[in-house]
Design a protein around this motif. Structure first.
Motif, PDB file in Angstrom:
ATOM      1  N   THR A 249       0.839  -1.197   0.000  1.00 48.80           N
ATOM      2  CA  THR A 249       0.000   0.000   0.000  1.00 48.80           C
ATOM      3  C   THR A 249       0.876   1.250   0.000  1.00 48.80           C
ATOM      4  OG1 THR A 249      -1.385  -1.315   1.498  1.00 48.80           O
ATOM      5  CG2 THR A 249      -2.103   0.932   1.023  1.00 48.80           C
TER       6      THR A 249
ATOM      7  N   THR B  82      -7.970  -2.868   1.170  1.00 51.28           N
ATOM      8  CA  THR B  82      -9.299  -2.864   1.771  1.00 51.28           C
ATOM      9  C   THR B  82      -9.344  -3.916   2.877  1.00 51.28           C
ATOM     10  OG1 THR B  82     -11.683  -2.895   1.319  1.00 51.28           O
ATOM     11  CG2 THR B  82     -10.356  -4.590   0.238  1.00 51.28           C
TER      12      THR B  82
ATOM     13  N   ARG C  13      -7.024   1.591   7.818  1.00 57.41           N
ATOM     14  CA  ARG C  13      -8.247   1.595   7.002  1.00 57.41           C
ATOM     15  C   ARG C  13      -8.431   2.937   6.294  1.00 57.41           C
ATOM     16  NH1 ARG C  13     -13.916   2.350   7.661  1.00 57.41           N
ATOM     17  NH2 ARG C  13     -15.081   0.911   6.304  1.00 57.41           N
TER      18      ARG C  13
ATOM     19  N   GLN D 140      -5.967   3.041   3.416  1.00 53.97           N
ATOM     20  CA  GLN D 140      -6.408   2.209   2.301  1.00 53.97           C
ATOM     21  C   GLN D 140      -7.432   2.938   1.432  1.00 53.97           C
ATOM     22  OE1 GLN D 140      -7.758  -1.183   4.562  1.00 53.97           O
ATOM     23  NE2 GLN D 140      -5.890  -2.342   4.158  1.00 53.97           N
ATOM     24  N   ALA D 141      -8.322   3.678   2.051  1.00 50.10           N
ATOM     25  CA  ALA D 141      -9.332   4.425   1.299  1.00 50.10           C
ATOM     26  C   ALA D 141      -8.686   5.487   0.422  1.00 50.10           C
ATOM     27  CB  ALA D 141     -10.339   5.066   2.262  1.00 50.10           C
TER      28      ALA D 141
ATOM     29  N   ARG E 275      -6.919   3.590  -2.497  1.00 50.56           N
ATOM     30  CA  ARG E 275      -7.902   3.069  -3.460  1.00 50.56           C
ATOM     31  C   ARG E 275      -8.424   4.179  -4.371  1.00 50.56           C
ATOM     32  NH1 ARG E 275     -10.288   0.621   0.831  1.00 50.56           N
ATOM     33  NH2 ARG E 275     -12.140   1.940   0.667  1.00 50.56           N
TER      34      ARG E 275
ATOM     35  N   ASN F 257      -8.152  -7.930  -2.761  1.00 51.00           N
ATOM     36  CA  ASN F 257      -7.254  -6.781  -2.706  1.00 51.00           C
ATOM     37  C   ASN F 257      -6.430  -6.669  -3.974  1.00 51.00           C
ATOM     38  OD1 ASN F 257      -6.870  -5.294   0.194  1.00 51.00           O
ATOM     39  ND2 ASN F 257      -7.719  -7.344   0.444  1.00 51.00           N
TER      40      ASN F 257
END
Length: 248
Positions: A98, A121, A169, A172-173, A176, A201
């Motif tokens: 990530t 995610t 989290r 990750q958003a 993404r 993922n």
């Protein structure tokens, strides 16, 4: 083989103009990435494997950090390598993947990235509750040492820090949402049997990025921490071939 846990960062200066930022995962440390980093350094390349803030100590320290702290550390490693390398790559495991994706999003001149079981995610039913849960419960049981190879210890925290997990989290958003910004060459490894990061993922990453040069490799003999598992040599050699091809 030396199985002693070593959380220390790795700093190696090579001599051929290629640099690699190596990113470890959430609640882990450079220990899980050290063999890969050493393999890259053995090619004569400059390597930076930083210890992320809040890691390599106790899980309580992780709860005092943010995703910006983690990303800032790998970005500093990239800045350092740029001072004497003509091309720089990033490689990462799990949340380290990530972080590598975020480097690619923020730095279009990054030459390429190698991802191993990247985490963008969380599908667990309680993932949305992390911000609230973190107000009352500091930690929950961890899923560590997801390794098929017997007798291997990744040296991760024995508990999952909940506030830090909520930060992950959020991170990750962000990643993404910006996946289309990734246009660099990508080599993505993912384990067919991963008990930590769901297979979706890797699917999300592959569908979301804009890269034209993409290769997906499924690992059939490793669990989540594939960099310390049976398929590690395949990852190490494949990443070298990937970087050599792009640098030739």
């Amino acid at each position: 083989m030396d199985n002693a846990i070593d959380h220390a960062p790795l700093h190696h200066d090579g001599d051929d103009g290629i640099g690699v930022v190596v990113c470890h995962g959430f609640t882990g440390s450079p220990h899980s990435m050290r063999p890969w980093a050493r393999h890259l350094a053995a090619q004569g390349w400059s390597v930076r494997l930083p210890l992320l803030p809040g890691h390599g100590t106790t899980w309580r320290d992780a709860n005092r950090t943010t995703w910006q702290d983690w990303y800032g550390e790998v970005e500093r490693a990239l800045t350092d390598l740029r001072q004497h390398c003509s091309s720089v790559y990033a490689v990462g495991l799990s949340m380290g993947g990530t972080l590598a994706l975020r480097l690619a999003q923020q730095h279009p001149d990054l030459a390429g990235i190698v991802l191993v079981n990247p985490a963008v995610t969380m599908l667990r039913w309680d993932a949305k509750l992390l911000p609230v849960l973190g107000l009352v419960v500091p930690s929950v049981p961890a899923i560590g040492n997801d390794i098929a190879k017997p007798g291997v210890d990744e040296g991760a925290y024995p508990r999952t820090p909940v506030r830090a997990a909520a930060q992950l989290r959020r991170f990750q958003a962000v990643v993404r949402a910006d996946l289309p910004k990734v246009a660099q060459p990508v080599l993505l490894y993912h384990s067919a049997d991963d008990h930590v990061v769901e297979p979706v993922n890797s699917e999300i990453v592959l569908k979301g990025i804009s890269s034209a040069d993409v290769r997906e490799v499924v690992l059939h003999d490793s669990y989540h921490v594939a960099t310390l598992d049976h398929d590690a040599p395949q990852i190490f050699d494949g990443s070298v071939a990937f970087i050599q091809r792009l640098s030739s």
